[in-house]
Design an enzyme around this catalytic site. Sequence first.
Site, PDB file in Angstrom:
ATOM      1  N   PRO A   6      34.843  43.312  40.641  1.00 46.48           N
ATOM      2  CA  PRO A   6      33.571  43.480  39.941  1.00 46.48           C
ATOM      3  C   PRO A   6      33.773  44.339  38.699  1.00 46.48           C
ATOM      4  CG  PRO A   6      33.611  44.788  41.955  1.00 46.48           C
ATOM      5  CD  PRO A   6      34.853  43.951  41.951  1.00 46.48           C
ATOM      6  N   HIS A   7      33.141  43.930  37.606  1.00 49.68           N
ATOM      7  CA  HIS A   7      33.345  44.650  36.356  1.00 49.68           C
ATOM      8  C   HIS A   7      32.134  44.517  35.445  1.00 49.68           C
ATOM      9  CE1 HIS A   7      34.815  40.532  35.805  1.00 49.68           C
ATOM     10  NE2 HIS A   7      34.413  40.651  34.533  1.00 49.68           N
TER      11      HIS A   7
END
Length: 153
Positions: free
Chosen positions: A65-66
């Site tokens: 996740p980013h």
Amino acid sequence: MTVDEILAPTDVVVGLRASGKAALLEDLARRASDALGIDVGEILPALLRRENLGSTGVGDGVALPHARLDTVQRPYGILARLRDPLDFEAVDDQPVDLVFLLLLPTGSGGEHLHALACVARRLRDPETAAALRGARDVIGLYALATGRSLTKA
């Protein structure tokens, strides 16, 4: 860029528990908020917006996740090995147990892709992933993720 430029030993978590993807992202956003002094109300929505574009579960039990944020000055990461794998809507439909949260400055351009690629290469390597899953503690997990060893004080 290398993983040790993104990840500090204090940002490694072993045995993290989460009831689902949303709860996991909220937990990681709170940890990042505490570490960076950025409101969780800025971090979590950015992560959720990115997930709405498509899952960052990249396969083989790994999720990345980013998000990009104006308030982030340099790439920042949290590595978590989950106690129990969970559904992350990954591309291969397999549950996720290794998660690397990556927050990047908004204007990072190519640095964003380079940081993400660096982390993805490390965690998606089958030998490294297996070793990360077998690490006994935070020190071992950090050393395997970054290629740098730490000693207990």
